[in-house]
Design an enzyme around this catalytic site. Structure first.
Site, PDB file in Angstrom:
ATOM      1  N   ASP A  52       0.819  -1.221   0.000  1.00 16.18           N
ATOM      2  CA  ASP A  52       0.000   0.000   0.000  1.00 16.18           C
ATOM      3  C   ASP A  52       0.849   1.265   0.000  1.00 16.18           C
ATOM      4  O   ASP A  52       2.010   1.269   0.432  1.00 16.18           O
ATOM      5  CB  ASP A  52      -0.877   0.039   1.264  1.00 16.18           C
ATOM      6  CG  ASP A  52      -2.004  -0.974   1.212  1.00 16.18           C
ATOM      7  OD1 ASP A  52      -1.997  -1.837   0.317  1.00 16.18           O
ATOM      8  OD2 ASP A  52      -2.885  -0.897   2.085  1.00 16.18           O
ATOM      9  N   ASP A  53       0.212   2.342  -0.443  1.00 14.46           N
ATOM     10  CA  ASP A  53       0.661   3.744  -0.275  1.00 14.46           C
ATOM     11  C   ASP A  53       1.681   4.237  -1.299  1.00 14.46           C
ATOM     12  O   ASP A  53       2.087   5.382  -1.236  1.00 14.46           O
ATOM     13  CB  ASP A  53       1.206   4.011   1.140  1.00 14.46           C
ATOM     14  CG  ASP A  53       0.188   3.751   2.234  1.00 14.46           C
ATOM     15  OD1 ASP A  53      -0.964   3.429   1.897  1.00 14.46           O
ATOM     16  OD2 ASP A  53       0.534   3.870   3.419  1.00 14.46           O
ATOM     17  N   HIS A 103      -6.264   3.301  -3.930  1.00 13.64           N
ATOM     18  CA  HIS A 103      -6.170   3.512  -2.471  1.00 13.64           C
ATOM     19  C   HIS A 103      -6.409   4.997  -2.150  1.00 13.64           C
ATOM     20  O   HIS A 103      -5.789   5.539  -1.244  1.00 13.64           O
ATOM     21  CB  HIS A 103      -4.768   3.056  -2.024  1.00 13.64           C
ATOM     22  CG  HIS A 103      -4.589   2.853  -0.550  1.00 13.64           C
ATOM     23  ND1 HIS A 103      -5.482   2.176   0.258  1.00 13.64           N
ATOM     24  CD2 HIS A 103      -3.584   3.236   0.296  1.00 13.64           C
ATOM     25  CE1 HIS A 103      -5.033   2.146   1.497  1.00 13.64           C
ATOM     26  NE2 HIS A 103      -3.897   2.792   1.560  1.00 13.64           N
ATOM     27  N   HIS A 107      -4.636   9.530   0.224  1.00 12.28           N
ATOM     28  CA  HIS A 107      -4.710   8.661   1.388  1.00 12.28           C
ATOM     29  C   HIS A 107      -5.753   9.197   2.368  1.00 12.28           C
ATOM     30  O   HIS A 107      -5.515   9.338   3.573  1.00 12.28           O
ATOM     31  CB  HIS A 107      -3.338   8.528   2.074  1.00 12.28           C
ATOM     32  CG  HIS A 107      -3.215   7.229   2.830  1.00 12.28           C
ATOM     33  ND1 HIS A 107      -3.387   7.142   4.186  1.00 12.28           N
ATOM     34  CD2 HIS A 107      -2.973   5.968   2.412  1.00 12.28           C
ATOM     35  CE1 HIS A 107      -3.239   5.884   4.567  1.00 12.28           C
ATOM     36  NE2 HIS A 107      -2.992   5.155   3.508  1.00 12.28           N
ATOM     37  N   HIS A 197       3.629  -2.289   3.123  1.00 14.79           N
ATOM     38  CA  HIS A 197       3.618  -0.929   2.555  1.00 14.79           C
ATOM     39  C   HIS A 197       4.887  -0.735   1.740  1.00 14.79           C
ATOM     40  O   HIS A 197       5.987  -1.019   2.244  1.00 14.79           O
ATOM     41  CB  HIS A 197       3.534   0.118   3.671  1.00 14.79           C
ATOM     42  CG  HIS A 197       2.233   0.056   4.407  1.00 14.79           C
ATOM     43  ND1 HIS A 197       1.994  -0.873   5.384  1.00 14.79           N
ATOM     44  CD2 HIS A 197       1.098   0.786   4.267  1.00 14.79           C
ATOM     45  CE1 HIS A 197       0.752  -0.726   5.821  1.00 14.79           C
ATOM     46  NE2 HIS A 197       0.178   0.277   5.173  1.00 14.79           N
TER      47      HIS A 197
HETATM   48 ZN   LIG Z   1      -2.622   3.143   3.212  1.00 18.77          ZN
END
Ligand SMILES: [Zn+2]
Length: 242
Positions: A52-53, A103, A107, A197
């Site tokens: 993620d991210d 996503h 954020h 992540h």
């Molecule tokens: Zn995230």
């Protein structure tokens, strides 16, 4: 009279409050309706790693190198404002056979002031402009969801994807390489979804952990697949026969 009122009050108190209430909206509610996925049930040795991210100019690239080395595929839940900064990394991710998923743009956590629909669409447009591909999956930042979010995300054509509860590596908090490794290797089972992540502020421990995790999962016979591929293995849980 006072006695009657007292008895009435007691009676009202004793009536089960959920007698006519809506069903409890817990994990089972969303899971059985197929609206949110945490993991799947399968007898196949498949696991989905998720990151993620990102994208991140260095970390994502190093993770892609490792995934290639161990013939693993993964799913990257990207943030629009990072896609804007590092479109080449996103393109490389897709070209190497991984899955790109949404996503949000900034954020954005689920709240009244955040326009989730706008956040999703802005990111989708950026991904499409960069790769020519559209996403099918969405993960809410922080894993926060409610009915409103689920219906917005579904109306935009996505499936909501969480992660196996026992496989939140918390790598963003740099808990130590061994902790990340042990969390994954001590808890991974067929059909699980692991949360990592690929973008964190400061030094990451995720890459060092992957250097141990990837060969070991492979040695145990697991195939590391994208979330969309994993969903194809989902065995519907048969209704109970009495
Ligand atoms: Zn995230």
């Amino acid at each position: 009279m006072r006695r009657i009122i007292f008895v009435l009050c007691i009676c009202l108190f004793l009536i089960p409050s959920n007698a006519s209430a809506a069903p409890k909206k817990d994990r089972a509610y969303y899971e059985t309706r197929g609206e949110i996925v945490w993991e799947i049930t399968t007898d196949q040795k498949v696991i989905a790693l998720t990151f993620d991210d990102g994208p991140h100019p260095e970390y994502t690239a190093q993770i892609l190198d490792l995934l290639k080395q161990y013939e693993a595929k993964a799913t990257f839940f990207v943030v629009g404002n990072k896609v804007k900064l590092y479109p080449d990394v996103l393109l490389r991710t897709l070209n190497e056979g991984h899955e790109i998923a949404n996503h949000t743009y900034s954020h954005a956590y689920l709240s009244k002031k955040n326009n989730i629909k706008k956040e999703i669409n802005k990111t989708e447009e950026l991904i499409y402009a960069t790769t020519g591909s559209r996403c099918q999956l969405f993960r809410p930042p922080g894993g926060f969801y409610n009915d409103r979010l689920v219906s917005i995300v579904r109306a935009e054509g996505y499936k909501v994807i969480m992660w196996s509860w026992q496989l939140d590596t918390k790598d963003w908090s740099t808990p130590g390489v061994n902790k990340i490794v042990n969390r994954v290797l001590n808890n991974s089972k067929n059909g699980n979804i692991v949360l990592f992540h690929d973008y964190i502020e400061g030094p990451t421990q995720t890459i060092a952990a992957l250097k141990i995790i990837l060969p070991e999962l492979k040695r145990r016979g697991y195939r590391l697949v994208t979330v969309s591929e994993l969903l194809n293995y989902n065995k519907a849980i048969p209704a109970k026969i009495h």
